[in-house]
Design a protein around this motif. Sequence first.
Motif, PDB file in Angstrom:
ATOM      1  N   LEU A  92      -2.400  12.848  -5.071  1.00 14.68           N
ATOM      2  CA  LEU A  92      -2.743  13.154  -3.680  1.00 14.68           C
ATOM      3  C   LEU A  92      -2.348  14.583  -3.326  1.00 14.68           C
ATOM      4  O   LEU A  92      -3.080  15.275  -2.612  1.00 14.68           O
ATOM      5  CB  LEU A  92      -2.070  12.159  -2.739  1.00 14.68           C
ATOM      6  N   ARG A  93      -1.214  15.028  -3.837  1.00 15.64           N
ATOM      7  CA  ARG A  93      -0.770  16.394  -3.572  1.00 15.64           C
ATOM      8  C   ARG A  93      -1.755  17.409  -4.156  1.00 15.64           C
ATOM      9  O   ARG A  93      -2.089  18.395  -3.516  1.00 15.64           O
ATOM     10  CB  ARG A  93       0.633  16.607  -4.136  1.00 15.64           C
ATOM     11  N   GLU A  94      -2.217  17.145  -5.371  1.00 15.96           N
ATOM     12  CA  GLU A  94      -3.201  18.040  -5.991  1.00 15.96           C
ATOM     13  C   GLU A  94      -4.465  18.119  -5.144  1.00 15.96           C
ATOM     14  O   GLU A  94      -5.016  19.201  -4.935  1.00 15.96           O
ATOM     15  CB  GLU A  94      -3.539  17.565  -7.403  1.00 15.96           C
ATOM     16  N   GLU A  95      -4.920  16.975  -4.666  1.00 18.54           N
ATOM     17  CA  GLU A  95      -6.120  16.944  -3.836  1.00 18.54           C
ATOM     18  C   GLU A  95      -5.881  17.669  -2.509  1.00 18.54           C
ATOM     19  O   GLU A  95      -6.774  18.366  -2.010  1.00 18.54           O
ATOM     20  CB  GLU A  95      -6.537  15.497  -3.576  1.00 18.54           C
ATOM     21  N   LEU A  96      -4.688  17.511  -1.963  1.00 13.47           N
ATOM     22  CA  LEU A  96      -4.350  18.183  -0.711  1.00 13.47           C
ATOM     23  C   LEU A  96      -4.293  19.701  -0.895  1.00 13.47           C
ATOM     24  O   LEU A  96      -4.794  20.452  -0.051  1.00 13.47           O
ATOM     25  CB  LEU A  96      -3.024  17.666  -0.159  1.00 13.47           C
ATOM     26  N   VAL A  97      -3.720  20.147  -1.993  1.00  6.09           N
ATOM     27  CA  VAL A  97      -3.663  21.589  -2.275  1.00  6.09           C
ATOM     28  C   VAL A  97      -5.075  22.150  -2.370  1.00  6.09           C
ATOM     29  O   VAL A  97      -5.371  23.214  -1.822  1.00  6.09           O
ATOM     30  CB  VAL A  97      -2.849  21.877  -3.561  1.00  6.09           C
ATOM     31  N   GLU A  98      -5.951  21.423  -3.043  1.00  6.09           N
ATOM     32  CA  GLU A  98      -7.350  21.862  -3.155  1.00  6.09           C
ATOM     33  C   GLU A  98      -7.998  21.937  -1.760  1.00  6.09           C
ATOM     34  O   GLU A  98      -8.679  22.896  -1.432  1.00  6.09           O
ATOM     35  CB  GLU A  98      -8.121  20.881  -4.045  1.00  6.09           C
ATOM     36  N   TRP A  99      -7.758  20.925  -0.929  1.00  6.77           N
ATOM     37  CA  TRP A  99      -8.296  20.906   0.424  1.00  6.77           C
ATOM     38  C   TRP A  99      -7.741  22.063   1.246  1.00  6.77           C
ATOM     39  O   TRP A  99      -8.483  22.728   1.986  1.00  6.77           O
ATOM     40  CB  TRP A  99      -7.983  19.566   1.101  1.00  6.77           C
ATOM     41  N   LEU A 100      -6.436  22.326   1.124  1.00  8.66           N
ATOM     42  CA  LEU A 100      -5.821  23.423   1.868  1.00  8.66           C
ATOM     43  C   LEU A 100      -6.430  24.771   1.478  1.00  8.66           C
ATOM     44  O   LEU A 100      -6.654  25.632   2.334  1.00  8.66           O
ATOM     45  CB  LEU A 100      -4.306  23.442   1.651  1.00  8.66           C
ATOM     46  N   ARG A 101      -6.702  24.949   0.209  1.00  7.39           N
ATOM     47  CA  ARG A 101      -7.333  26.197  -0.245  1.00  7.39           C
ATOM     48  C   ARG A 101      -8.738  26.340   0.335  1.00  7.39           C
ATOM     49  O   ARG A 101      -9.151  27.427   0.725  1.00  7.39           O
ATOM     50  CB  ARG A 101      -7.359  26.250  -1.772  1.00  7.39           C
ATOM     51  N   ARG A 102      -9.471  25.227   0.401  1.00  2.68           N
ATOM     52  CA  ARG A 102     -10.807  25.261   1.007  1.00  2.68           C
ATOM     53  C   ARG A 102     -10.712  25.571   2.498  1.00  2.68           C
ATOM     54  O   ARG A 102     -11.526  26.337   3.035  1.00  2.68           O
ATOM     55  CB  ARG A 102     -11.532  23.924   0.789  1.00  2.68           C
ATOM     56  N   ALA A 103      -9.731  24.998   3.174  1.00  4.71           N
ATOM     57  CA  ALA A 103      -9.546  25.256   4.606  1.00  4.71           C
ATOM     58  C   ALA A 103      -9.222  26.726   4.840  1.00  4.71           C
ATOM     59  O   ALA A 103      -9.758  27.359   5.757  1.00  4.71           O
ATOM     60  CB  ALA A 103      -8.439  24.367   5.172  1.00  4.71           C
ATOM     61  N   ALA A 105     -10.003  29.212   2.842  1.00  5.32           N
ATOM     62  CA  ALA A 105     -11.215  29.975   2.518  1.00  5.32           C
ATOM     63  C   ALA A 105     -12.234  29.906   3.653  1.00  5.32           C
ATOM     64  O   ALA A 105     -13.027  30.830   3.842  1.00  5.32           O
ATOM     65  CB  ALA A 105     -11.834  29.453   1.214  1.00  5.32           C
ATOM     66  N   ALA A 106     -12.179  28.823   4.431  1.00 10.04           N
ATOM     67  CA  ALA A 106     -13.091  28.663   5.565  1.00 10.04           C
ATOM     68  C   ALA A 106     -12.610  29.434   6.791  1.00 10.04           C
ATOM     69  O   ALA A 106     -13.265  29.421   7.824  1.00 10.04           O
ATOM     70  CB  ALA A 106     -13.243  27.179   5.909  1.00 10.04           C
ATOM     71  N   GLY A 107     -11.456  30.107   6.650  1.00 10.84           N
ATOM     72  CA  GLY A 107     -10.967  30.944   7.735  1.00 10.84           C
ATOM     73  C   GLY A 107      -9.896  30.314   8.608  1.00 10.84           C
ATOM     74  O   GLY A 107      -9.493  30.909   9.610  1.00 10.84           O
ATOM     75  N   LEU A 108      -9.412  29.141   8.264  1.00 11.57           N
ATOM     76  CA  LEU A 108      -8.363  28.505   9.057  1.00 11.57           C
ATOM     77  C   LEU A 108      -7.000  29.087   8.690  1.00 11.57           C
ATOM     78  O   LEU A 108      -6.692  29.266   7.509  1.00 11.57           O
ATOM     79  CB  LEU A 108      -8.333  26.988   8.822  1.00 11.57           C
ATOM     80  N   GLY A 109      -6.207  29.368   9.706  1.00 14.25           N
ATOM     81  CA  GLY A 109      -4.836  29.811   9.495  1.00 14.25           C
ATOM     82  C   GLY A 109      -3.891  28.619   9.466  1.00 14.25           C
ATOM     83  O   GLY A 109      -4.313  27.473   9.669  1.00 14.25           O
ATOM     84  N   ALA A 115      -2.888  21.936  13.182  1.00 14.14           N
ATOM     85  CA  ALA A 115      -3.506  21.264  14.323  1.00 14.14           C
ATOM     86  C   ALA A 115      -4.569  20.270  13.852  1.00 14.14           C
ATOM     87  O   ALA A 115      -4.661  19.151  14.366  1.00 14.14           O
ATOM     88  CB  ALA A 115      -4.117  22.284  15.277  1.00 14.14           C
ATOM     89  N   LEU A 116      -5.364  20.677  12.876  1.00 15.02           N
ATOM     90  CA  LEU A 116      -6.396  19.803  12.341  1.00 15.02           C
ATOM     91  C   LEU A 116      -5.781  18.557  11.705  1.00 15.02           C
ATOM     92  O   LEU A 116      -6.239  17.431  11.933  1.00 15.02           O
ATOM     93  CB  LEU A 116      -7.256  20.557  11.318  1.00 15.02           C
ATOM     94  N   ILE A 117      -4.733  18.746  10.943  1.00 17.18           N
ATOM     95  CA  ILE A 117      -4.065  17.609  10.305  1.00 17.18           C
ATOM     96  C   ILE A 117      -3.443  16.693  11.357  1.00 17.18           C
ATOM     97  O   ILE A 117      -3.621  15.470  11.318  1.00 17.18           O
ATOM     98  CB  ILE A 117      -3.008  18.093   9.289  1.00 17.18           C
ATOM     99  N   ASP A 118      -2.710  17.257  12.313  1.00 18.36           N
ATOM    100  CA  ASP A 118      -2.056  16.443  13.343  1.00 18.36           C
ATOM    101  C   ASP A 118      -3.060  15.643  14.161  1.00 18.36           C
ATOM    102  O   ASP A 118      -2.876  14.440  14.384  1.00 18.36           O
ATOM    103  CB  ASP A 118      -1.216  17.315  14.278  1.00 18.36           C
ATOM    104  N   THR A 119      -4.116  16.300  14.612  1.00 21.83           N
ATOM    105  CA  THR A 119      -5.095  15.588  15.441  1.00 21.83           C
ATOM    106  C   THR A 119      -5.840  14.525  14.631  1.00 21.83           C
ATOM    107  O   THR A 119      -6.145  13.450  15.141  1.00 21.83           O
ATOM    108  CB  THR A 119      -6.103  16.552  16.097  1.00 21.83           C
ATOM    109  N   THR A 120      -6.111  14.812  13.376  1.00 24.21           N
ATOM    110  CA  THR A 120      -6.789  13.840  12.520  1.00 24.21           C
ATOM    111  C   THR A 120      -5.886  12.645  12.240  1.00 24.21           C
ATOM    112  O   THR A 120      -6.344  11.494  12.257  1.00 24.21           O
ATOM    113  CB  THR A 120      -7.248  14.498  11.203  1.00 24.21           C
TER     114      THR A 120
END
Length: 134
Positions: A92-103, A105-109, A115-120
């Motif tokens: 799960l951590r590996e998948e999360l790291v991949e997701w964080l890198r995509r986020a 790259a999409a311009g999220l700080g 905020a996205l994680i908390d609200t989700t």
Amino acid sequence: MIEFVLDGRSKVATYMQLVLQVKQALRVGIARPGDQLPKVREVARTLAINPNTVLKAYRELELEGLAEGRPGVGTFLVGTLAGDSLAHQAQLREELVEWLRRAEAAGLGREDIAALIDTTLRSALGRPVPDDTP
């Protein structure tokens, strides 16, 4: 060994940030019973805080049964918070790291991602997320 980091903007007391970081490390298996916590003086010097603040954090961990002070030797972890899910966390951590890198790259700080994680989490789990992060 745990490397403490402080968030100067956090409303969480400094000693509690240290406690929470130890608890997080125990929960995800980064720290385990038997591990020694960093020496009080070392933490105080590295973080530029009063040694009494570190002592307060370590005492809190002792009161919660997670740590034990050994005079002249240091403070050692004696409890754990890791549950049965620990075996699944690496993947799960590996998948999360991949997701964080995509986020990123999409311009999220960092704040946008948090905020996205908390609200989700709130909407997906249907309950408030406790604000116990350092």
